[in-house]
Every structure is written in structure tokens, then in C-alpha cells.
Design an enzyme around this catalytic site. Structure first.
Site, PDB file in Angstrom:
ATOM      1  N   LYS A  50       0.579  -1.289  -0.135  1.00  0.00           N
ATOM      2  CA  LYS A  50      -0.176  -0.038   0.178  1.00  0.00           C
ATOM      3  C   LYS A  50       0.647   1.449  -0.307  1.00  0.00           C
ATOM      4  O   LYS A  50       0.280   2.552  -0.335  1.00  0.00           O
ATOM      5  CB  LYS A  50      -0.932   0.089   1.108  1.00  0.00           C
ATOM      6  CG  LYS A  50      -1.500  -1.035   1.299  1.00  0.00           C
ATOM      7  CD  LYS A  50      -3.287  -0.808   2.726  1.00  0.00           C
ATOM      8  CE  LYS A  50      -3.593  -2.102   2.633  1.00  0.00           C
ATOM      9  NZ  LYS A  50      -4.255  -2.408   3.939  1.00  0.00           N
ATOM     10  N   ASP A 107       7.890   3.057  -2.718  1.00  0.00           N
ATOM     11  CA  ASP A 107       7.571   3.740  -1.865  1.00  0.00           C
ATOM     12  C   ASP A 107       9.075   4.198  -0.960  1.00  0.00           C
ATOM     13  O   ASP A 107       9.246   4.800  -0.986  1.00  0.00           O
ATOM     14  CB  ASP A 107       6.738   3.653  -0.927  1.00  0.00           C
ATOM     15  CG  ASP A 107       6.873   2.080  -0.022  1.00  0.00           C
ATOM     16  OD1 ASP A 107       8.037   1.317  -0.526  1.00  0.00           O
ATOM     17  OD2 ASP A 107       5.980   1.601   0.846  1.00  0.00           O
ATOM     18  N   ASP A 110      14.394  -0.841   1.397  1.00  0.00           N
ATOM     19  CA  ASP A 110      15.516  -0.712   2.888  1.00  0.00           C
ATOM     20  C   ASP A 110      16.197  -2.308   2.381  1.00  0.00           C
ATOM     21  O   ASP A 110      17.553  -1.659   2.269  1.00  0.00           O
ATOM     22  CB  ASP A 110      13.929  -1.225   3.648  1.00  0.00           C
ATOM     23  CG  ASP A 110      15.362  -1.114   5.825  1.00  0.00           C
ATOM     24  OD1 ASP A 110      16.152  -1.012   5.488  1.00  0.00           O
ATOM     25  OD2 ASP A 110      14.062  -1.582   6.145  1.00  0.00           O
ATOM     26  N   LYS A 138      17.135   3.786   1.808  1.00  0.00           N
ATOM     27  CA  LYS A 138      17.590   3.729   2.834  1.00  0.00           C
ATOM     28  C   LYS A 138      18.923   3.426   2.409  1.00  0.00           C
ATOM     29  O   LYS A 138      19.636   3.078   2.241  1.00  0.00           O
ATOM     30  CB  LYS A 138      17.398   2.696   4.157  1.00  0.00           C
ATOM     31  CG  LYS A 138      16.038   3.551   5.005  1.00  0.00           C
ATOM     32  CD  LYS A 138      15.256   2.252   5.902  1.00  0.00           C
ATOM     33  CE  LYS A 138      14.236   2.857   6.398  1.00  0.00           C
ATOM     34  NZ  LYS A 138      13.855   2.002   6.824  1.00  0.00           N
ATOM     35  N   PHE A 159      13.519   4.467  10.659  1.00  0.00           N
ATOM     36  CA  PHE A 159      12.083   3.895  10.798  1.00  0.00           C
ATOM     37  C   PHE A 159      10.966   5.167  10.434  1.00  0.00           C
ATOM     38  O   PHE A 159      11.517   6.109  11.105  1.00  0.00           O
ATOM     39  CB  PHE A 159      11.341   3.111  11.538  1.00  0.00           C
ATOM     40  CG  PHE A 159       9.975   2.260  11.014  1.00  0.00           C
ATOM     41  CD1 PHE A 159       9.779   1.230   9.994  1.00  0.00           C
ATOM     42  CD2 PHE A 159       9.090   3.098  11.532  1.00  0.00           C
ATOM     43  CE1 PHE A 159       8.890   1.180  10.032  1.00  0.00           C
ATOM     44  CE2 PHE A 159       7.728   2.554  11.136  1.00  0.00           C
ATOM     45  CZ  PHE A 159       7.719   1.358  10.105  1.00  0.00           C
ATOM     46  N   VAL A 160      10.582   5.710   9.184  1.00  0.00           N
ATOM     47  CA  VAL A 160       9.796   6.526   8.712  1.00  0.00           C
ATOM     48  C   VAL A 160       8.684   6.003   8.382  1.00  0.00           C
ATOM     49  O   VAL A 160       8.057   5.287   8.407  1.00  0.00           O
ATOM     50  CB  VAL A 160       9.746   7.174   7.632  1.00  0.00           C
ATOM     51  CG1 VAL A 160      12.223   7.955   8.181  1.00  0.00           C
ATOM     52  CG2 VAL A 160      10.647   6.451   6.037  1.00  0.00           C
ATOM     53  N   ASP A 166       3.194   3.419   6.686  1.00  0.00           N
ATOM     54  CA  ASP A 166       2.743   3.831   7.776  1.00  0.00           C
ATOM     55  C   ASP A 166       3.891   2.929   8.863  1.00  0.00           C
ATOM     56  O   ASP A 166       4.260   2.145   8.692  1.00  0.00           O
ATOM     57  CB  ASP A 166       1.434   2.002   7.425  1.00  0.00           C
ATOM     58  CG  ASP A 166       2.217   0.786   7.360  1.00  0.00           C
ATOM     59  OD1 ASP A 166       3.274   0.446   6.938  1.00  0.00           O
ATOM     60  OD2 ASP A 166       1.586  -0.448   8.428  1.00  0.00           O
ATOM     61  N   ARG A 172       0.015   7.002   7.552  1.00  0.00           N
ATOM     62  CA  ARG A 172      -0.050   7.451   6.309  1.00  0.00           C
ATOM     63  C   ARG A 172      -0.454   8.041   5.622  1.00  0.00           C
ATOM     64  O   ARG A 172       0.170   8.497   4.499  1.00  0.00           O
ATOM     65  CB  ARG A 172      -0.675   6.197   5.342  1.00  0.00           C
ATOM     66  CG  ARG A 172      -0.821   4.245   5.325  1.00  0.00           C
ATOM     67  CD  ARG A 172      -1.104   3.573   4.168  1.00  0.00           C
ATOM     68  NE  ARG A 172      -1.158   2.244   4.745  1.00  0.00           N
ATOM     69  CZ  ARG A 172      -0.019   1.114   4.374  1.00  0.00           C
ATOM     70  NH1 ARG A 172       0.853   1.972   4.264  1.00  0.00           N
ATOM     71  NH2 ARG A 172      -0.403   0.257   5.135  1.00  0.00           N
TER      72      ARG A 172
HETATM   73  P1  5GP Z   1      12.794  -4.111   2.061  1.00  0.00           P
HETATM   74  O1  5GP Z   1      12.316  -5.587   1.044  1.00  0.00           O
HETATM   75  O2  5GP Z   1      13.589  -3.499   0.623  1.00  0.00           O
HETATM   76  O3  5GP Z   1      14.111  -4.383   3.331  1.00  0.00           O
HETATM   77  O4  5GP Z   1      12.006  -3.267   2.823  1.00  0.00           O
HETATM   78  C1  5GP Z   1      10.780  -2.903   1.493  1.00  0.00           C
HETATM   79  C2  5GP Z   1       9.990  -2.880   2.293  1.00  0.00           C
HETATM   80  O5  5GP Z   1       9.202  -2.438   3.321  1.00  0.00           O
HETATM   81  C3  5GP Z   1       9.220  -1.230   2.000  1.00  0.00           C
HETATM   82  O6  5GP Z   1       7.873  -1.690   1.006  1.00  0.00           O
HETATM   83  C4  5GP Z   1       7.827  -0.897   3.283  1.00  0.00           C
HETATM   84  O7  5GP Z   1       6.389  -1.371   3.041  1.00  0.00           O
HETATM   85  C5  5GP Z   1       8.376  -1.410   4.395  1.00  0.00           C
HETATM   86  N1  5GP Z   1       9.473  -0.674   5.023  1.00  0.00           N
HETATM   87  C6  5GP Z   1      10.736  -0.392   5.660  1.00  0.00           C
HETATM   88  N2  5GP Z   1      11.595   0.912   5.789  1.00  0.00           N
HETATM   89  C7  5GP Z   1      10.442   1.324   6.068  1.00  0.00           C
HETATM   90  C8  5GP Z   1       9.982   2.436   6.503  1.00  0.00           C
HETATM   91  O8  5GP Z   1      11.308   2.700   7.712  1.00  0.00           O
HETATM   92  N3  5GP Z   1       8.572   2.698   7.383  1.00  0.00           N
HETATM   93  C9  5GP Z   1       7.504   1.890   6.751  1.00  0.00           C
HETATM   94  N4  5GP Z   1       6.319   2.336   6.562  1.00  0.00           N
HETATM   95  N5  5GP Z   1       7.942   0.902   6.179  1.00  0.00           N
HETATM   96  C10 5GP Z   1       8.758   0.584   5.780  1.00  0.00           C
END
Ligand code: 5GP
Length: 187
Positions: A50, A107, A110, A138, A159-160, A166, A172
Site C-alpha cells: 500500500k 515507496d 530498505d 535507506k 524507521f519513517v 504506515d 499514512r
Molecule cells: P525491503 O525489502 O527493501 O527491506 O523493504 C521494503 C518494504 O519494507 C517497503 O516497501 C516498506 O513496505 C517496508 N519498509 C521499509 N522501511 C520502512 C520504513 O522506514 N517505514 C515503513 N513504514 N515501512 C518500511
């Protein structure tokens, strides 16, 4: 600075990491670049639900091409804040990707594991091209090599919330990206 809105003054909503004005200015720039890069071959924008819904809404309006839009919803196995890289497709695309110029609208990146999985999943459907536009990346967190064609902002690895992102489905609708001082698992 104007007065804080009621939502921004919630106790666990922290400092602004990317302001509303900076978000909008950068999205205008990204839209102009995408408009130039995709002239004559309008992309299919694939938003990842989302979190990307708000970015998708603003980015699509910043692109001056007859784009199409579709959405996928994914959920990653693992804890609420740490993805394992194993992704479950909760909502698949409605359109066929064959011969389409696909631009994934994400969005935040990470570890990069979610995007890495998605890229492989989408490439298997034979698009003409596949690129990624990520609003936030990040710093220093990526555990896999991913090719990000368009990036909005590099941010510290904390974390943001806000602008689509969310915590436990809340916040959100903050207009900027904020730090969050509570428990990121939303409990
Ligand atoms: P990754 O697979 O790159 O580790 O994580 C990606 C997903 O984790 C993003 O699409 C998001 O849904 C969630 N995510 C990663 N970091 C954050 C953060 O700082 N805040 C929030 N709300 N979601 C995050």
C-alpha cells in the site's frame, strides 16, 4: 513554520525527514525526467501497495505522457519491520506485461529484498523494459544489488512514516516523511 496539524503532533511522530515541499519539488523533477526518457513509449506504472499509493498519485500527475497505471500488493514474510526477502503476492497485476515498458513505483527500499523479488517476478513476464522509481532509499542497508533508475531521496536507515508509509496501518496520511519514535511493529 506553520502550526503543526493534529496528526503531526501525535506523540510518536518525530521530526520531518523529507518535507512536503521537498517531496513535491523532487516529484516534479522525477516526472520531467520520466517524461523525457519515455517520450514515444509511455510506460505502464506499477505501484506497489500500500505504501506507494500516494507517491503513485503525485508522480503519475507529474508525467506528461499517456501512462497507464496498475497496482500490485505484496506482503513479505518476516517480522513487521524486517523483511525476509520471501514475498507473497497478495494482489497481482490486471494487465499483461508482454512488450510493455514497465516502471515500478516503490515507496522505500530498505534491504532491497522485496524489490529484488518483484523485479525477477515481473521480468519473467517478458516486458519490453523494466525500471524502478523509488521515492526513498535507506543508506547502507541494501543486501542485494538492485538497479534503481530513479530515486527521490537517500535517507538515514531509521524507521519513517507518512506520505503513504504506515506504522500498523496508521499515519499514512501525514503529508511529509517523519521519523517515528514508537515501536515500529505498531504495537
Ligand atoms: P525491503 O525489502 O527493501 O527491506 O523493504 C521494503 C518494504 O519494507 C517497503 O516497501 C516498506 O513496505 C517496508 N519498509 C521499509 N522501511 C520502512 C520504513 O522506514 N517505514 C515503513 N513504514 N515501512 C518500511
Amino acid at each position: 513554520m506553520g502550526q503543526l496539524s493534529r496528526l503531526e503532533s501525535e506523540p510518536e511522530v518525530g521530526e520531518v525527514i523529507v518535507s512536503e515541499a521537498d517531496l513535491q519539488a523532487r516529484i516534479t523533477e522525477l516526472g520531467a525526467r520520466i517524461t523525457a526518457d519515455y517520450a514515444g513509449r509511455p510506460p505502464l506504472l506499477v505501484g506497489v501497495l500500500k505504501g506507494a499509493f500516494m507517491f503513485m498519485s503525485d508522480l503519475s500527475r507529474a508525467i506528461e505522457l499517456p501512462v497507464e497505471t496498475d497496482f500490485m500488493a505484496v506482503s513479505s514474510y518476516g517480522s513487521a519491520t524486517r523483511t525476509s526477502g520471501v514475498v507473497r503476492i497478495v494482489k497481482d497485476l490486471d494487465v499483461d506485461l508482454a512488450d510493455r515498458h514497465v516502471l515500478v513505483v516503490e515507496d522505500i527500499v530498505d534491504s532491497g529484498l522485496t524489490l529484488n523479488y518483484l523485479q525477477r517476478y515481473l521480468l519473467a513476464r517478458s516486458p519490453a523494459s523494466l525500471e524502478v522509481c523509488a521515492l526513498l532509499v535507506k543508506e547502507g542497508q541494501q543486501r542485494t544489488a538492485i538497479d534503481l533508475r530513479y530515486v527521490g531521496f537517500h535517507i538515514p536507515p531509521d524507521f519513517v512514516v507518512g506520505y503513504g508509509l504506515d506504522v500498523g496501518e496508521r499515519l499514512r496520511n501525514l503529508r511529509a516523511i517523519h521519523a517515528y519514535s514508537g515501536d515500529p511493529s505498531g504495537r
